[in-house]
Design an enzyme around this catalytic site. Structure first.
Site, PDB file in Angstrom:
ATOM      1  N   HIS A 290      39.392  42.972  41.220  1.00 54.03           N
ATOM      2  CA  HIS A 290      38.255  42.394  41.490  1.00 54.03           C
ATOM      3  C   HIS A 290      37.772  41.103  40.546  1.00 54.03           C
ATOM      4  O   HIS A 290      37.440  40.155  41.237  1.00 54.03           O
ATOM      5  CB  HIS A 290      37.166  43.579  41.057  1.00 54.03           C
ATOM      6  CG  HIS A 290      37.074  44.736  42.201  1.00 54.03           C
ATOM      7  ND1 HIS A 290      37.088  44.440  43.492  1.00 54.03           N
ATOM      8  CD2 HIS A 290      36.817  45.938  42.061  1.00 54.03           C
ATOM      9  CE1 HIS A 290      36.993  45.680  44.251  1.00 54.03           C
ATOM     10  NE2 HIS A 290      36.983  46.539  43.349  1.00 54.03           N
TER      11      HIS A 290
ATOM     12  N   HIS B 194      42.498  48.095  38.787  1.00 55.73           N
ATOM     13  CA  HIS B 194      41.611  48.092  40.099  1.00 55.73           C
ATOM     14  C   HIS B 194      40.550  47.148  40.044  1.00 55.73           C
ATOM     15  O   HIS B 194      40.335  46.048  40.632  1.00 55.73           O
ATOM     16  CB  HIS B 194      40.925  49.326  40.327  1.00 55.73           C
ATOM     17  CG  HIS B 194      39.871  49.653  41.335  1.00 55.73           C
ATOM     18  ND1 HIS B 194      40.222  49.936  42.644  1.00 55.73           N
ATOM     19  CD2 HIS B 194      38.594  48.981  41.429  1.00 55.73           C
ATOM     20  CE1 HIS B 194      39.236  49.918  43.437  1.00 55.73           C
ATOM     21  NE2 HIS B 194      38.090  49.316  42.365  1.00 55.73           N
ATOM     22  N   GLU B 195      39.885  47.071  38.722  1.00 52.35           N
ATOM     23  CA  GLU B 195      38.831  45.992  38.129  1.00 52.35           C
ATOM     24  C   GLU B 195      39.601  44.661  37.853  1.00 52.35           C
ATOM     25  O   GLU B 195      38.793  43.800  38.141  1.00 52.35           O
ATOM     26  CB  GLU B 195      38.083  46.761  36.907  1.00 52.35           C
ATOM     27  CG  GLU B 195      37.217  47.910  37.354  1.00 52.35           C
ATOM     28  CD  GLU B 195      36.451  47.804  38.416  1.00 52.35           C
ATOM     29  OE1 GLU B 195      35.935  46.704  38.617  1.00 52.35           O
ATOM     30  OE2 GLU B 195      36.299  49.119  39.104  1.00 52.35           O
TER      31      GLU B 195
END
Length: 497
Positions: A152, A148-149
């Protein structure tokens, strides 16, 4: 997205009566505190109640390298992620609303088990999450957070937003990850660019979910050179003291191929056969008429409290009471017969007509058992059949099985099952992380996704920025209340029911 770190250290030293020692204590304590804080700062660690956090810039080069791989592909990749994120933002509200209605229906229902399975559930380790599977849970949730990160971070660098660092944390017992982005750069780019960055997390969680699901579906094909499938359900664990244990029970490595007349090719067949045998009437067995003898209590069979008949000595461990009919006009008769000898080499039947296929006449004898109790013959060649007498769900929960049969003796029985279980946890947790983070809720990705979306879509319709911010505030308030209600009621359903 910038982070602040606070810390409070404390050192306790026993005091003595001398003035010289007393005066040196504050200096020693202050020096130790300063050294301790300096060490925490240099290592990137941050400690607070119930929270441990670590941040580093060691992976910045890796993020930057990934952000320069293929500009055209990355633009299309994160644009697709932006579209998915916007759809997921609205879809998450629909899903949470539906889940909330299902939870309320279960709370008001007298039989909550019949209301159906929810798409989202609160997970509490040790309550609805087996302790034996905690490792799968924590590794899967950490992997989902890192992916997920990572989305980003790469999206931010592609949009020329500086990445300060990447880190991981432990909140109580739950692991997670984060990226620290330079806030000033985020504020300078367009709302559409911001939306690509904020949607990248849920997009990568969705992709990870699809990848794990694909691996789960292709696992039999990928492991085909090492493990065979479709030949039966392989026993990997037998609960000690359970109905399936014992000298005539099942053992690790046994291959179950049949339950009564129900074939077992996979673990799914095993569960399906047990459900079928639970609902159907007791199976009968063909016995030659010449070998059938009345029980020692012929004519004196007695009725149990539940209405069924018993005709064997209660102390017998090998004999079982069977009922049969000589013809349709006579009532039922009972005979106490040795269970294993009666069932060996016998075919199953439902009536006497099923036993009239050869020259020697036979009768269909049916075990006379208590209500819901079944006699089940479990075949696991080349071992003798296991005879189970009891409630079928007890048999179902007495053993653990796998579809994968090793082709070579050195292969571990549990490896395919471990991969299968881990993939299922990744699918579940990564999908849940995508849904929850897409919710327009304060402090989640959904907050920034909604803000950027409103700025990009409503600038020409709602000219005043304050009006757009007010609209966003009320949407965030509703989304936060919806998520909080789902968590609170879901937690109550798990722990209080």
């Amino acid at each position: 997205m910038s982070c602040s770190v606070t810390h409070c250290g404390k050192v306790v030293i026993q005091l003595t009566a001398t003035r010289r020692t007393s005066s040196s204590i504050p200096q020693s304590s202050s020096s130790m505190k300063s050294s301790y804080e300096s060490w925490l700062s240099s290592s990137g660690l941050s400690l607070s109640p119930f929270h441990v956090r670590w941040q580093t810039g060691l992976f910045n080069h890796l993020f930057a390298k990934c952000a320069r791989l293929n500009p055209t592909f990355l633009y299309l990749w994160f644009t697709a992620g932006m579209v998915f994120g916007v759809v997921a933002m609205f879809g998450s509200v629909v899903l949470l609303s539906r889940t909330l209605m299902q939870t309320l229906a279960q709370m008001m229902s007298e039989s909550p088990a019949g209301t159906g399975q929810q798409a989202l559930q609160v997970v509490v380790p040790g309550v609805n999450l087996p302790v034996s599977q905690l490792t799968y849970f924590f590794v899967a949730i950490l992997l989902s957070g890192i992916i997920h990160e990572f989305g980003h971070g790469v999206a931010a660098l592609r949009e020329q937003v500086r990445l300060n660092g990447f880190g991981m944390f432990l909140f109580v017992i739950y692991p997670g990850a984060f990226v620290d982005l330079f806030t000033t750069h985020l504020q300078l780019i367009s709302p559409v660019q911001q939306l690509r960055i904020f949607c990248a997390g849920v997009w990568h969680n969705f992709v990870l979910c699809v990848a794990a699901l694909t691996l789960l579906m292709l696992l039999p094909l990928l492991l085909f050179p090492l493990y065979a499938t479709g030949t039966g359900a392989l026993v990997t664990e037998v609960v000690q003291g359970s109905p399936a244990s014992g000298s005539r029970g099942l053992f690790v490595g046994d291959l179950v191929t049949r339950l009564e007349d129900c074939s077992v090719h996979t673990v799914e067949d095993w569960h399906s056969c047990i459900r079928r045998l639970s609902l159907a009437s007791q199976t009968g067995y063909c016995v030659r008429t010449s070998s059938l003898h009345l029980s020692w209590a012929a004519g004196r069979a007695y009725r149990r409290l539940d209405g069924t008949m018993e005709c064997c000595n209660n102390s017998s461990l090998t004999d079982l009471c069977f009922s049969y009919r000589n013809n349709d006009l006579e009532g039922r008769m009972y005979a106490c017969l040795p269970a294993r000898k009666t069932m060996e080499a016998s075919r199953t039947c439902r009536s006497n007509a099923d036993c009239q296929t050869d020259l020697r006449p036979g009768l269909c004898v049916v075990p006379s058992l208590e209500n819901q109790t079944r006699l089940i013959r479990v075949r696991h060649p080349p071992q003798p059949d296991m005879l189970f007498v009891g409630y079928p769900p007890h048999l179902e929960h007495s053993v653990s099985l796998t579809n994968f049969v090793p082709r070579f003796g050195f292969l571990h029985l549990d490896m395919p099952g471990a991969i299968d279980t881990f993939c299922k946890y990744v699918v579940s947790l990564s999908g849940a992380l995508a849904v929850v983070n897409a919710v327009p809720c304060f402090a989640l990705d959904g907050q920034w996704m909604l803000t950027s979306f409103l700025e990009a879509a409503l600038t020409s319709l709602v000219v005043e920025k304050s009006n757009r911010e007010l609209l966003g505030f009320f949407i965030l308030l509703g989304g936060s209340a919806l998520l909080a209600a789902n968590v609170a009621l879901g937690l109550w359903m798990v722990t209080a029911r």
